[in-house]
Design a protein around this motif. Structure first.
Motif, PDB file in Angstrom:
ATOM      1  N   ASP A 611       0.987  -1.130  -0.221  1.00  0.00           N
ATOM      2  CA  ASP A 611      -0.021   0.015  -0.003  1.00  0.00           C
ATOM      3  C   ASP A 611       0.904   1.150  -0.026  1.00  0.00           C
ATOM      4  O   ASP A 611       1.926   1.089   0.666  1.00  0.00           O
ATOM      5  CB  ASP A 611      -0.854  -0.159   1.163  1.00  0.00           C
ATOM      6  CG  ASP A 611      -1.959  -1.169   1.189  1.00  0.00           C
ATOM      7  OD1 ASP A 611      -2.494  -1.309   0.251  1.00  0.00           O
ATOM      8  OD2 ASP A 611      -2.573  -1.464   2.351  1.00  0.00           O
ATOM      9  N   PRO A 614      -1.986   8.003   0.669  1.00  0.00           N
ATOM     10  CA  PRO A 614      -2.088   9.059  -0.226  1.00  0.00           C
ATOM     11  C   PRO A 614      -1.501  10.385   0.395  1.00  0.00           C
ATOM     12  O   PRO A 614      -1.276  10.467   1.495  1.00  0.00           O
ATOM     13  CB  PRO A 614      -3.665   9.461  -0.236  1.00  0.00           C
ATOM     14  CG  PRO A 614      -4.292   8.728   1.129  1.00  0.00           C
ATOM     15  CD  PRO A 614      -3.136   7.665   1.118  1.00  0.00           C
ATOM     16  N   ILE A 633       4.997   6.855 -10.163  1.00  0.00           N
ATOM     17  CA  ILE A 633       3.672   6.580 -10.774  1.00  0.00           C
ATOM     18  C   ILE A 633       3.810   6.953 -12.438  1.00  0.00           C
ATOM     19  O   ILE A 633       3.167   6.246 -13.144  1.00  0.00           O
ATOM     20  CB  ILE A 633       2.914   8.092 -10.477  1.00  0.00           C
ATOM     21  CG1 ILE A 633       2.346   7.576  -8.750  1.00  0.00           C
ATOM     22  CG2 ILE A 633       1.560   8.073 -11.014  1.00  0.00           C
ATOM     23  CD1 ILE A 633       1.638   8.870  -8.011  1.00  0.00           C
ATOM     24  N   ASP A 640      -3.102   3.343  -9.201  1.00  0.00           N
ATOM     25  CA  ASP A 640      -4.230   3.513  -8.365  1.00  0.00           C
ATOM     26  C   ASP A 640      -5.227   2.324  -9.009  1.00  0.00           C
ATOM     27  O   ASP A 640      -5.587   2.264  -9.988  1.00  0.00           O
ATOM     28  CB  ASP A 640      -5.177   4.823  -8.886  1.00  0.00           C
ATOM     29  CG  ASP A 640      -6.195   5.169  -7.922  1.00  0.00           C
ATOM     30  OD1 ASP A 640      -6.662   4.053  -7.230  1.00  0.00           O
ATOM     31  OD2 ASP A 640      -6.998   6.076  -8.090  1.00  0.00           O
ATOM     32  N   THR A 641      -5.520   1.557  -7.775  1.00  0.00           N
ATOM     33  CA  THR A 641      -6.172   0.092  -8.096  1.00  0.00           C
ATOM     34  C   THR A 641      -7.694   0.300  -8.122  1.00  0.00           C
ATOM     35  O   THR A 641      -8.532  -0.510  -8.315  1.00  0.00           O
ATOM     36  CB  THR A 641      -5.857  -0.829  -7.000  1.00  0.00           C
ATOM     37  OG1 THR A 641      -6.065  -0.536  -5.861  1.00  0.00           O
ATOM     38  CG2 THR A 641      -4.124  -1.029  -7.112  1.00  0.00           C
ATOM     39  N   GLY A 644      -7.283   1.961  -3.767  1.00  0.00           N
ATOM     40  CA  GLY A 644      -5.939   2.505  -3.195  1.00  0.00           C
ATOM     41  C   GLY A 644      -4.816   2.581  -3.934  1.00  0.00           C
ATOM     42  O   GLY A 644      -4.929   1.851  -5.057  1.00  0.00           O
ATOM     43  N   MET A 645      -3.758   3.234  -3.803  1.00  0.00           N
ATOM     44  CA  MET A 645      -2.491   3.389  -4.524  1.00  0.00           C
ATOM     45  C   MET A 645      -1.753   2.226  -3.824  1.00  0.00           C
ATOM     46  O   MET A 645      -1.301   1.936  -2.858  1.00  0.00           O
ATOM     47  CB  MET A 645      -1.872   4.750  -4.175  1.00  0.00           C
ATOM     48  CG  MET A 645      -2.773   5.958  -4.458  1.00  0.00           C
ATOM     49  SD  MET A 645      -2.964   6.064  -6.433  1.00  0.00           S
ATOM     50  CE  MET A 645      -1.297   6.443  -6.982  1.00  0.00           C
ATOM     51  N   ARG A 646      -1.174   1.456  -4.844  1.00  0.00           N
ATOM     52  CA  ARG A 646      -0.147   0.309  -4.407  1.00  0.00           C
ATOM     53  C   ARG A 646       0.878   0.122  -5.437  1.00  0.00           C
ATOM     54  O   ARG A 646       0.812   0.429  -6.635  1.00  0.00           O
ATOM     55  CB  ARG A 646      -1.211  -1.268  -4.475  1.00  0.00           C
ATOM     56  CG  ARG A 646      -2.158  -1.191  -3.411  1.00  0.00           C
ATOM     57  CD  ARG A 646      -2.742  -2.759  -3.389  1.00  0.00           C
ATOM     58  NE  ARG A 646      -3.711  -2.471  -2.317  1.00  0.00           N
ATOM     59  CZ  ARG A 646      -4.896  -2.450  -2.505  1.00  0.00           C
ATOM     60  NH1 ARG A 646      -5.698  -2.152  -3.378  1.00  0.00           N
ATOM     61  NH2 ARG A 646      -5.494  -2.578  -1.174  1.00  0.00           N
TER      62      ARG A 646
END
Length: 700
Positions: A611, A614, A633, A640-641, A644-646
């Motif tokens: 994870d 943000p 990124i 961005d799944t 959440g961002m992973r």
């Protein structure tokens, strides 16, 4: 009249000055007094402290060359040709002792010191035993006359050094007596070399002091080693050892100086600056001569000279096959930086253990050479600066031998681990296949022509039974450096695009020197005909099979040649079992990340699916973190799944600094903000890394 014979003599500092009727003169043609209290003078005081503490019985501080001549029936003058800096400092030292005697109520002792060592009490004309340079005389005379408070030139080296010496001796008097200190000063000795008028002292001075003709460290080392040896034994040692050394290395003193620098770096396993070779050697000598004896020192030098000779100069035909080829390829590389390390490894190959076997095998040694060859070639082709590794190899040697700890069965993997794995992401790194491609794909490879020639040479030789005379080959542009309108038209490109592709790897090749001039800047049809006339170059087969030469051909050939670099000069890593790995995690509220920590080089590999918190409203507070995040990124590494961002794939963070880790950097990217990685990252047992014993807690 019988000509006087002048014999070099080893003498203690006090004994040197004790004889009455002698005056040392610093001639006007000498340089000013330049020794500094925090450099050369500090080293002299440190030598005194070492002897006082009993760390050594005696200490050699150098050579002094004097023109020795009588000036009357009762007086003789010693005009200092070389050694005036040292001699002036010795007198400042004794005047400092005299002042301290007076301050401590020891006037009688002070008078005795002065009469025996500082003045000639029976000669008013030549009263003082040191006649310094005119430029230094004013300050020195005020010290001699006891007028220190009237000295205005307080930035003078004479004054600064005197004050420093007096303070240091005063401090020593808290533990030692004045007599202890004076006796110790006499245990510091030098070799005084007297010369007469018939020895052409001016020529001697010129050879020592003229620009470009100074005595080198090898000259000083030769005198240091041979002068103390008496009689015929000195001639024997010269013939048996020093002359042989010159045959193995070179008679040129500069080249011998370079060898001694490599030798002492190998022995001390640390960097030694060029101007410190002699001091480092004499210190090593004094630390080892009691155990090794003088002849043992000569034998040790001889072993390393043989190793240097084999690595850099000897005909390789008698070497074992794998080692032969590895050394041939190493000699092509424009680098002597690894010499100390390679000399030590070769010595280990020559040395036998109790079972009569070499400490390391010729196969192991060849593998070390091959790894090093790949390391240097890949860095050179990738444009990495040599300055980043100039001082590196003696310390690499130390790390490898320390980790081997006398067991050399895994020395090659340990070498790979320390050279490659531990340097990932650092200035000393070996570019992996991805980085190599990134740095080469569009680069001006003509700037790396010396390394490119080595690569082309190996590529042409690989699986090629036909001998090739590389001395007759040049690196040539396929698209010429000076194009005609016909070339622009044939490629269908403008000038800017042409120049962007001109020096790329795919547009460069070997061609015979005679072909080079013929090829010139002719259109492709003619250039192709010329290349066909040199069919012996197999690396050009594919080029001459083409009907024309386009930018797309340069792209394709560049990729092919990069693949060949990776094949011929592979990226080496230590076996996985050699690398220490530690699973770690961050569990912070709703954010969970897993990683692998590599203590050897401090890197942190974030695992896929971890994870990423943000940024929120405080992104501007941490611009460095935001910059790294945005890069990840943009590269699709953080995505961005929808939940959440992973991390979409594994990604490794490296620390640029030695003895540091990327723990905090990785934690900051995941959690956003300033974080202490040693606390945020935990082991599988839930303990923060800061509480784990056995991990070096370096900075982040």
């Amino acid at each position: 009249m019988t000509q006087q014979v002048y014999v070099p003599a080893r003498v203690g500092l006090m004994d040197l000055l004790m004889t009455n009727g002698t005056q040392f003169v610093i001639p006007a043609y000498q340089r000013n007094y330049t020794w500094q209290y925090n450099k050369e003078v500090k080293l002299l005081i440190d030598d005194i402290k070492r002897v006082l503490k009993g760390e050594c019985d005696r200490h050699f501080i150098g050579i002094m060359i004097c023109l020795d001549r009588p000036i009357s029936a009762m007086m003789r003058e010693r005009s200092v040709i070389d050694g005036q800096q040292r001699l002036t400092t010795i007198f400042l030292l004794l005047y400092a002792v005299k002042y301290l005697m007076i301050e401590n109520g020891m006037e009688a002792d002070a008078n005795m010191l002065e009469n025996q060592y500082l003045i000639n009490p029976y000669d008013k004309t030549n009263r003082f035993k040191l006649k310094p340079l005119v430029s230094d005389d004013a300050v020195y005379q005020k010290i001699v006359n006891g007028d220190i408070d009237s000295i205005d030139e307080k930035d003078s080296n004479v004054y600064l050094n005197f004050v420093y010496i007096r303070n240091e001796i005063s401090s020593l008097m808290n533990t030692y007596t004045i007599n202890d200190i004076l006796m110790t000063i006499n245990k510091l000795y030098l070799v005084i070399v007297p010369v007469g008028e018939d020895d052409y002292p001016q020529k001697i001075f010129e050879s020592i002091n003229a620009t470009g003709s100074k005595l080198t460290a090898s000259d000083l080392i030769r005198n240091f080693l041979l002068m103390p040896i008496k009689g015929e034994k000195q001639d024997e040692y010269y013939e048996k050892y020093w002359k042989k050394l010159e045959e193995l290395i070179d008679r040129d003193s500069k080249k011998l100086e370079a060898f001694f620098r490599f030798f002492i770096m190998a022995k001390k396993m640390m960097m030694v600056n060029k101007n410190a070779v002699y001091a480092a050697f004499t210190k090593w000598y004094e630390e080892n001569v009691e155990e090794m004896k003088p002849e043992g020192i000569f034998k040790e030098i001889d072993i390393y000279a043989k190793c240097f000779y084999i690595i850099y100069k000897k005909d390789t035909s008698s070497l074992p096959s794998p080692l032969k080829q590895a050394i041939i390829e190493f000699r092509l590389l424009p680098s002597d930086m690894p010499a100390p390390m390679l000399m030590e490894f070769y010595r280990m190959y020559l040395e036998k253990n109790s079972e009569g076997k070499s400490l390391i095998t010729n196969t192991q040694l060849a593998d070390i050479f091959n790894v090093l060859n790949s390391y240097l070639l890949r860095r050179g082709l990738s444009g990495y600066p040599t300055s980043d590794i100039t001082r590196y190899f003696p310390y690499l040697l130390k790390d490898v031998l320390n980790e081997c700890n006398g067991n050399y069965s895994n020395i090659v993997d340990i070498f790979k681990k320390n050279l490659i794995n531990r340097n990932k992401g650092k200035n000393q790194e070996m570019p992996d296949n991805k980085k190599l491609r990134e740095r080469i794909i569009n680069a001006n490879m003509y700037n790396a022509i010396s390394y490119l020639r080595i690569f082309f040479r190996k590529l042409e030789s690989d699986k090629n039974p036909a001998p090739v005379d590389f001395n007759k080959l040049n690196i040539e542009h396929i698209m010429p450096q000076t194009p005609t309108k016909e070339w622009y038209d044939a490629l269908g490109v403008d000038k800017e695009t042409y120049e962007e592709n001109l020096n790329r790897l795919g547009n460069l090749t070997f061609a015979a020197k005679v072909d080079n001039s013929k090829m010139s800047n002719k259109v492709w049809e003619y250039k192709n005909i010329i290349l066909k006339s040199t069919m012996h170059l197999k690396m050009n087969y594919e080029i001459i099979s083409k009907d024309k030469w386009l930018i797309s051909d340069i792209n394709e050939r560049t990729e092919q040649l990069i693949n060949e670099i990776n094949r011929l000069y592979p990226y080496y890593e230590a076996k996985d079992a050699m690398i220490e790995k530690m699973p770690i995690f961050i569990d912070n509220d709703n954010y969970y990340a897993e990683a692998i920590f590599y203590p050897d080089n401090g890197s942190v590999e974030i695992l896929q699916g971890s994870d990423v918190c943000p940024s929120g409203n405080n992104s501007e507070l941490y611009p460095d973190v935001e910059e790294i995040r945005q890069y990840l990124i943009d590269e699709g590494i953080i995505v961005d799944t929808g939940n959440g961002m992973r991390f979409s794939q594994n990604y490794t963070f490296y620390s640029k600094r030695t003895n540091a880790t990327a723990l905090s950097m990785a934690a900051e990217v995941i959690l956003h903000g300033s974080k202490n990685g040693w606390i945020m990252w935990r082991t599988k047992n839930g303990l923060p890394l800061s509480m784990i014993d056995g991990i070096k807690k370096g900075g982040d």
